[in-house]
Scaffold this motif. Structure first.
Motif: not given
Lengths: 192, 192
Positions: A20-24, A105, A107-108, A160, A162
């Motif tokens: 989620l953090a890298s690809e969204g 988030r 919401v994710d 955030r 880092y």
DNA sequence: CATATAATAGAATGCAAATTCTAGTAAAGC
DNA sequence: GCTTTACTAGAATTTGCATTCTATTATATG
């Protein structure tokens, strides 16, 4: 009895956060590729994609909450500062969970389609933190806005810079402390 | 010559940001429902879903960048503070764009599949801001880390307490200022 | 060792969303 | 008013992903 699971929840949740953090976005195929788990196991263990995400979020939030509330519960003069510092410390000691909390988030993970039971758990957790903050505000004589600024907003903003790519440096704690004290002093709605 | 477009880019971009912030994902059908535009128009105007998202991000970032860089360019004693305050001010005056910048992540808009031309634009923008921050750090005698903390991290954290649901209160500026000064004072790597 | 139980495994299915494609519509220049 | 150009429109198609389903494998217990 019965067969034992080969891949730990922790591993699956961490992979979900990382994706989620890298690809969204998270795809179950992505989790299969990242962890080696099978589609069948994912559904057997978590019920649905929504269930998996909800559990990952709850796992991360409740782990953090334990520390944050413990810091606040000390109740002494510096309780607020310790709560503020809980965020950067959590990032170092529970990196995978911190990535979920700081780089993603709610919401994710939590959506209208989230299983009702999980939804209820999230509500309980959120309420508990809100109440503790409110209580601390009352006890310390500061406004709720100032407490949220110094203990939540500034620390989150700081880490955030880092996460998720780099480690959170030690000197971030200095900035968090400085920001916390600044927020308390700037408190225009202070009651004491 | 040729027919005029009936729905403005601005409207489409704002809808994309709003959907991303509230639902966690954008669908073209969602944009159709929110703005009244047609699928055909979306593809005619933006080429692809990726192209649309990239343009929305670029529009928001470059608008903000103009203000942030202008504040820094003043170059005087308080330039850093003005740059820090650019974030909450932007949230009030350009709410739709601010939601894209503050409530979403670059990864939601810029992905490997983003059209190369847009990708290049984003790189240029990011580099420009990084260079300006670096320059300001040198000029003011503070570390880059402290500048990023006081002018980016704290302000962003602060406004995120309110966006996307609520307006950013005026007193947030007080906290941002306090946080900025605290970060400058806490600067362990200060050179002056 | 036999049985019950719980987990793994992945091919088959169904669905929702992106993309393509063809037709139609409004504005500007000659 | 005719032509060119750019935009609108939405049905048809494709694609990628979530979900289902049946079979298989491993562990604990009597």
């Amino acid at each position: 009895m019965g067969r034992l699971s080969t891949i730990r929840d922790e591993t699956v949740f961490a992979a979900a956060g990382a994706q989620l953090a890298s690809e969204g976005a998270v795809t179950l195929q992505g989790l299969v590729a990242a962890t080696g788990i099978s589609i069948g196991s994912l559904y057997h263990r978590y019920g649905s994609r929504e269930g998996l995400l909800a559990q990952a979020w709850i796992d991360a939030v409740s782990t953090f909450q334990d520390r944050f509330l413990a810091a606040l519960a000390a109740g002494d003069e510096e309780a607020g500062l310790q709560a503020a510092l809980a965020t950067p410390r959590f990032c170092r000691e529970q990196r995978d969970r911190a990535i979920i909390l700081c780089c993603c988030r709610q919401v994710d993970f939590i959506a209208p389609a989230t299983p009702p039971a999980n939804l209820q758990t999230v509500r309980t957790i959120n309420d508990k933190v809100a109440a503790a903050l409110q209580a601390h505000a009352g006890k310390s004589g500061h406004s709720l806005a100032a407490c949220r600024m110094g203990m939540v907003a500034f620390p989150l903003g700081a880490v955030r810079l880092y996460l998720p790519g780099q480690a959170v440096p030690e000197d971030v704690d200095d900035y968090v402390e400085a920001g916390f004290r600044a927020a308390m002093n700037a408190d225009t709605g202070a009651r004491s």
